[in-house]
Design an enzyme around this catalytic site. Structure first.
Site, mmCIF file in Angstrom:
data_model
loop_
_atom_site.group_PDB
_atom_site.id
_atom_site.type_symbol
_atom_site.label_atom_id
_atom_site.label_comp_id
_atom_site.label_asym_id
_atom_site.label_seq_id
_atom_site.Cartn_x
_atom_site.Cartn_y
_atom_site.Cartn_z
ATOM 1 N N GLY A 10 0.696 -1.266 -0.101
ATOM 2 C CA GLY A 10 0.484 -0.044 0.044
ATOM 3 C C GLY A 10 0.115 1.578 -0.053
ATOM 4 N N ALA A 14 -1.168 5.602 4.766
ATOM 5 C CA ALA A 14 -0.941 4.986 5.734
ATOM 6 C C ALA A 14 0.755 4.249 5.713
ATOM 7 C CB ALA A 14 -1.997 3.810 6.049
ATOM 8 N N GLY A 15 0.431 3.593 4.438
ATOM 9 C CA GLY A 15 1.597 3.003 4.128
ATOM 10 C C GLY A 15 2.846 3.567 4.025
ATOM 11 N N PHE A 118 -16.106 20.887 10.263
ATOM 12 C CA PHE A 118 -16.099 19.536 9.572
ATOM 13 C C PHE A 118 -17.702 18.341 10.607
ATOM 14 C CE2 PHE A 118 -14.453 16.812 6.099
ATOM 15 C CZ PHE A 118 -13.973 17.560 5.458
ATOM 16 N N ASP A 212 -8.294 -5.796 -1.934
ATOM 17 C CA ASP A 212 -7.755 -7.004 -1.700
ATOM 18 C C ASP A 212 -7.015 -7.406 -0.597
ATOM 19 O OD1 ASP A 212 -7.837 -6.649 -4.229
ATOM 20 O OD2 ASP A 212 -5.647 -5.253 -4.915
ATOM 21 N N GLN A 231 -19.675 3.289 5.486
ATOM 22 C CA GLN A 231 -20.043 4.628 5.158
ATOM 23 C C GLN A 231 -20.201 5.434 3.918
ATOM 24 O OE1 GLN A 231 -17.580 7.943 6.137
ATOM 25 N NE2 GLN A 231 -18.924 8.140 7.928
ATOM 26 N N HIS A 233 -21.368 8.114 1.575
ATOM 27 C CA HIS A 233 -21.301 9.624 2.119
ATOM 28 C C HIS A 233 -22.516 10.431 1.678
ATOM 29 C CE1 HIS A 233 -19.828 13.919 1.912
ATOM 30 N NE2 HIS A 233 -18.560 13.472 2.526
ATOM 31 N N LEU A 243 -16.743 12.523 -5.533
ATOM 32 C CA LEU A 243 -17.163 13.091 -3.789
ATOM 33 C C LEU A 243 -17.340 14.286 -3.974
ATOM 34 C CD1 LEU A 243 -17.527 12.197 -0.297
ATOM 35 C CD2 LEU A 243 -15.324 12.939 -0.331
ATOM 36 N N GLU A 246 -17.288 16.960 2.532
ATOM 37 C CA GLU A 246 -18.094 17.591 3.044
ATOM 38 C C GLU A 246 -16.913 19.555 3.479
ATOM 39 O OE1 GLU A 246 -18.764 14.873 6.095
ATOM 40 O OE2 GLU A 246 -18.250 16.409 8.340
ATOM 41 N N ARG A 277 -22.153 11.704 8.694
ATOM 42 C CA ARG A 277 -22.687 11.347 7.701
ATOM 43 C C ARG A 277 -23.530 10.255 8.094
ATOM 44 N NH1 ARG A 277 -16.914 10.848 5.082
ATOM 45 N NH2 ARG A 277 -16.288 13.028 4.862
ATOM 46 N N HIS A 348 -18.712 5.492 0.642
ATOM 47 C CA HIS A 348 -17.081 5.961 0.732
ATOM 48 C C HIS A 348 -16.600 5.521 1.414
ATOM 49 C CE1 HIS A 348 -15.627 9.323 0.980
ATOM 50 N NE2 HIS A 348 -15.403 10.034 2.150
ATOM 51 N N ARG A 389 -17.488 6.901 10.624
ATOM 52 C CA ARG A 389 -16.314 8.298 11.041
ATOM 53 C C ARG A 389 -16.883 9.156 10.654
ATOM 54 N NH1 ARG A 389 -12.684 10.540 7.259
ATOM 55 N NH2 ARG A 389 -13.995 9.315 5.347
ATOM 56 N N SER A 394 -10.268 10.270 9.427
ATOM 57 C CA SER A 394 -9.752 9.092 7.934
ATOM 58 C C SER A 394 -8.183 9.644 7.857
ATOM 59 C CB SER A 394 -10.009 9.231 7.403
ATOM 60 O OG SER A 394 -9.342 7.850 5.893
ATOM 61 N N LEU A 395 -7.595 10.390 7.593
ATOM 62 C CA LEU A 395 -6.359 10.753 7.023
ATOM 63 C C LEU A 395 -5.617 11.533 8.856
ATOM 64 C CD1 LEU A 395 -6.756 13.579 4.263
ATOM 65 C CD2 LEU A 395 -6.198 12.085 3.587
HETATM 66 C C1 LIG Z 1 -12.554 10.875 -2.762
HETATM 67 C C2 LIG Z 1 -12.414 11.015 -1.702
HETATM 68 C C3 LIG Z 1 -11.965 12.099 -0.647
HETATM 69 C C4 LIG Z 1 -11.344 11.644 0.629
HETATM 70 N N1 LIG Z 1 -11.080 13.216 1.533
HETATM 71 C C5 LIG Z 1 -11.051 12.546 2.751
HETATM 72 C C6 LIG Z 1 -10.535 14.041 3.853
HETATM 73 O O1 LIG Z 1 -10.885 15.495 3.603
HETATM 74 N N2 LIG Z 1 -10.530 13.623 5.108
HETATM 75 C C7 LIG Z 1 -10.359 12.235 5.508
HETATM 76 O O2 LIG Z 1 -9.717 12.290 6.386
HETATM 77 N N3 LIG Z 1 -10.270 11.297 4.802
HETATM 78 C C8 LIG Z 1 -10.308 11.526 3.078
HETATM 79 N N4 LIG Z 1 -10.841 10.650 2.281
HETATM 80 C C9 LIG Z 1 -10.657 8.823 3.437
HETATM 81 C C10 LIG Z 1 -9.209 8.624 2.970
HETATM 82 O O3 LIG Z 1 -8.967 8.698 2.465
HETATM 83 C C11 LIG Z 1 -9.266 7.454 3.487
HETATM 84 O O4 LIG Z 1 -9.523 6.690 3.891
HETATM 85 C C12 LIG Z 1 -7.546 7.252 2.587
HETATM 86 O O5 LIG Z 1 -7.079 8.201 2.101
HETATM 87 C C13 LIG Z 1 -6.577 5.464 3.127
HETATM 88 O O6 LIG Z 1 -5.513 5.693 2.691
HETATM 89 P P1 LIG Z 1 -4.355 4.601 2.622
HETATM 90 O O7 LIG Z 1 -3.228 4.477 3.159
HETATM 91 O O8 LIG Z 1 -5.445 3.908 4.228
HETATM 92 O O9 LIG Z 1 -5.187 2.959 1.465
HETATM 93 P P2 LIG Z 1 -4.831 3.700 0.350
HETATM 94 O O10 LIG Z 1 -4.435 5.356 -0.222
HETATM 95 O O11 LIG Z 1 -6.513 3.578 -0.176
HETATM 96 O O12 LIG Z 1 -4.028 3.305 -0.812
HETATM 97 C C14 LIG Z 1 -4.327 2.052 -0.740
HETATM 98 C C15 LIG Z 1 -2.905 1.556 -1.104
HETATM 99 O O13 LIG Z 1 -2.815 -0.401 -1.352
HETATM 100 C C16 LIG Z 1 -2.744 -0.017 -2.636
HETATM 101 N N5 LIG Z 1 -2.691 -1.911 -2.945
HETATM 102 C C17 LIG Z 1 -4.108 -2.117 -2.997
HETATM 103 N N6 LIG Z 1 -4.672 -3.257 -3.323
HETATM 104 C C18 LIG Z 1 -3.525 -4.086 -3.407
HETATM 105 C C19 LIG Z 1 -3.276 -5.159 -3.822
HETATM 106 N N7 LIG Z 1 -3.597 -6.508 -4.311
HETATM 107 N N8 LIG Z 1 -1.190 -5.585 -4.434
HETATM 108 C C20 LIG Z 1 -0.697 -4.565 -4.491
HETATM 109 N N9 LIG Z 1 -0.908 -2.583 -3.991
HETATM 110 C C21 LIG Z 1 -2.585 -3.194 -3.457
HETATM 111 C C22 LIG Z 1 -2.856 0.339 -4.034
HETATM 112 O O14 LIG Z 1 -2.018 0.376 -4.372
HETATM 113 C C23 LIG Z 1 -2.533 1.624 -3.263
HETATM 114 O O15 LIG Z 1 -1.400 2.089 -2.943
HETATM 115 C C24 LIG Z 1 -11.080 10.871 1.810
HETATM 116 C C25 LIG Z 1 -11.486 9.351 0.287
HETATM 117 C C26 LIG Z 1 -12.129 9.867 -1.169
HETATM 118 C C27 LIG Z 1 -12.598 8.495 -1.405
#
Ligand SMILES: Cc1cc2nc3c(=O)[nH]c(=O)nc-3n(C[C@H](O)[C@H](O)[C@H](O)COP(=O)(O)OP(=O)(O)OC[C@H]3O[C@@H](n4cnc5c(N)ncnc54)[C@H](O)[C@@H]3O)c2cc1C
Length: 575
Positions: A10, A14-15, A118, A212, A231, A233, A243, A246, A277, A348, A389, A394-395
């Site tokens: 990932g 987070a990653g 928010f 996945d 959730q 949205h 989206l 918010e 939400r 969402h 949430r 989440s960020l």
């Molecule tokens: C449009 C939108 C707006 C948002 N706005 C906000 C906001 O303003 N504030 C807030 O707090 N939250 C917001 N959120 C929620 C927040 O963005 C996400 O929950 C958060 O960014 C998730 O981050 P993550 O690091 O967990 O995963 P992600 O950023 O989703 O990354 C997942 C990673 O895993 C990799 N991956 C997945 N499966 C595999 C696989 N099988 N093999 C290899 N790689 C894989 C992908 O390639 C990717 O790199 C929003 C979400 C969306 C959709």
């Protein structure tokens, strides 16, 4: 065989934050990060509105305790309060840390980091970079990773988690470029694979959000926690589903029905458009059901409601939420300075996920832990969001727990050796799996089955649920699952075979969907985003507990886990 001290799946917030913490703790660690997209195309890049932290720049009365209370109340009291305390106490530090890494946050007149209102937050505490916050943060994190020498495998698809004897030992992954299948062993494996929005036909999530990591964990025997809490949205742009942040309501936009009324007055008279939400999505759905919806041209009785920004004025819209204006203009032909935007709820965010303790170590059940396996971000459930949430948490979770889990992994690596694995066995199994999909002589295209599947989930397991609809949904899902054997792939090549990846993703989506439906059926109460029309009340006496779902091809077993309640006693939730 390839090997690393730790391999992180990932490239989202987070990653990346975890990888950075590990290498900063000890630069001699061999840290690798794999992503099926390029890291800066992870869904985190699309986050718009911001990240909550009690910096007190706008509101000196704010405190971590108030943030913690809002989060727990927002979660409908299902969040683990020890995890929420860490989240909210650490928030100001991680924001300052990001800014030192180079993240450009929006500013107040006095030069301090700006903060906006928010939903569900009682103070203005969301830090932001206009409405492109995820973009600003992720780009800096990835720059920093490259500088520190983390090995990045981009556009590699992870097919399998290698888990033997309650220990994670490595991964099997597929290189999109040339079809190479590699087995990787590592002292520690971390999943930060994001959400599963693509389970539904209308979602704000990117195409890669296919759950996945959850499906691979489930298939390896790891339980999934609280998967019934999906959730929706409130303001997905109609009809695209993307989206409209918010932040738009945070900046003062109204929700109006066909009569032009701000109907939130009937559902959350105090917080109005800035209610959490789950409440706002239900209000919009009920409004549309009762005939108060609009068609995009403004006539009554349609499938959406309006988000009205007109009173904010051009300057405010263009400086604070320019991307939202652009999206509405590009995808719906609406000029939000002069016209209201048609919106309705869109899938969402995943509150549930891979169960972890506050060090991000994955749980094998309500008691035990799995050796060498960690998770953070949206794919994990440390349970800071419980049943619902709050926006901008989440960020924050990705960065606070990315950092914390990175620290825990760095510590873990000190006393562990590389595990032994039978490389040939795993390589052959993966090869066979890919080959049998390529050889399948079916009659159905992937997108046909995927569409039918997504429609099924949106119809039977959406904002409102009942026992009868979900049972029907589960039955339909079983039929669709059978049809997976009848899909065929046009592309038989090993170079950039995205069709093969889509087939693997669809299999994962179906596993996740089965777990969502089964978990939702096992909770006959209404809590947060899980809204049961047949059980409209929250039932603390029987259901103030987490769900753990154990998947196997033969069926799903449901168990439970207690909620950590150490500060705020459950109360009725009013806004
Ligand atoms: C449009 C939108 C707006 C948002 N706005 C906000 C906001 O303003 N504030 C807030 O707090 N939250 C917001 N959120 C929620 C927040 O963005 C996400 O929950 C958060 O960014 C998730 O981050 P993550 O690091 O967990 O995963 P992600 O950023 O989703 O990354 C997942 C990673 O895993 C990799 N991956 C997945 N499966 C595999 C696989 N099988 N093999 C290899 N790689 C894989 C992908 O390639 C990717 O790199 C929003 C979400 C969306 C959709």
């Amino acid at each position: 065989m390839r090997e690393h001290d730790v391999i992180i799946v990932g490239g989202g917030l987070a990653g990346c934050r975890a990888a950075l913490e590990i290498i900063r703790t000890n630069p001699s660690f061999d840290v690798a990060l794999v992503a099926k997209t390029h890291p800066i195309r992870s869904h985190s890049v699309a986050a718009q509105g911001g990240m909550a932290a009690t910096l007190q720049n706008v509101d000196p009365e704010d405190s971590w305790k108030s943030h913690a209370f809002d989060t727990v109340k927002g979660s409908d009291y299902l969040a683990d309060q020890d995890a929420v305390e860490i989240l909210t106490k650490e928030a100001p530090n991680v924001v300052v840390d990001l800014e030192h890494m180079g993240v450009l946050f929006s500013r107040l007149q006095d030069g301090k980091i700006a903060q906006r209102a928010f939903g569900g937050h009682s103070h203005s505490r969301t830090c932001y970079a206009a409405d492109k916050t995820g973009h600003a943060i992720l780009h800096e994190l990835v720059n920093n990773l490259r500088r520190e020498g983390v090995q990045i495998y981009d556009e590699w698809y992870v097919m399998q988690l290698i888990l033997e004897d309650a220990q994670a030992k490595g991964l099997v992954m597929y290189h999109l470029l040339d079809g190479e299948i590699a087995v990787v062993r590592a002292k520690a494996v971390m999943f930060a694979t994001g959400g599963y929005g693509r389970v539904f036909n209308t979602t704000s999530n990117d195409f890669a959000s296919t759950g996945d990591g959850l499906a691979m964990s489930a298939a390896a025997g790891v339980p999934l926690e609280d998967m019934e809490f999906v959730q929706f949205h409130p303001t997905g742009l109609y009809p695209a589903g993307v989206l409209i942040s918010e932040a738009v309501r945070g900046e003062g936009a109204y929700l109006i029905n066909s009569a032009g009324d701000r109907f939130m007055a009937n559902y959350a008279p105090k917080q109005m458009e800035l209610a959490p939400r789950d409440i706002t999505s239900r209000a919009i759905t009920l409004e549309i059901r009762a005939g108060g919806g609009v068609h995009p041209d403004g006539t009554a009785g349609g499938p959406c409601v309006f988000l009205d920004l007109r009173h904010l004025g051009r300057d405010h819209i263009m400086s604070r939420i320019p991307f939202c204006w652009e999206e509405a203009h590009r995808l719906a032909g609406v000029d939000a300075i002069h016209e209201p935007i048609p919106v309705r709820p869109t899938a969402h965010y995943s509150m549930g996920g891979i169960p972890v303790n506050t060090d991000g170590q994955v749980r094998s059940g309500s008691q035990g832990l799995i050796e060498g396996f960690f998770a953070a971000g949206e794919s994990a459930c440390v349970s800071v969001h419980g049943a619902n949430r709050l926006g901008s948490n989440s960020l924050l979770e990705c960065v606070v727990y990315g950092k914390k889990v990175g620290g825990a992994i760095a510590h873990y690596l000190q006393n562990h050796k590389l595990p032994e694995i039978d490389e040939q066995h795993y390589q052959q199994c993966a090869q066979q799996q890919a080959q049998s999909l390529l050889d399948q002589s079916g009659t159905m295209r992937i997108n046909q089955l995927r569409q039918a599947f997504q429609d099924c989930m949106s119809e039977y397991c959406s904002v409102f649920r009942t026992d009868a609809t979900m049972r029907e949904g589960l039955e339909k899902l079983q039929q669709l699952k059978q049809q997976y054997q009848h899909i065929y792939l046009d592309d038989k090549d090993t170079c950039w075979n995205t069709e093969l990846i889509e087939a693997l993703e669809l299999r994962n989506l179906i596993i996740v969907a089965e777990v969502i439906l089964t978990s939702a059926l096992s909770r006959p109460e209404t809590r947060g985003a899980h809204s049961r029309e047949d059980y409209p009340q929250r039932d603390d006496a029987n259901f103030l507990k987490h769900t753990l779902a154990y998947y196997s091809p033969a069926g799903i077993d449901i168990a439970e886990m207690p909620v950590v309640i150490d500060q705020f006693e459950p109360k009725e939730r009013k806004y």
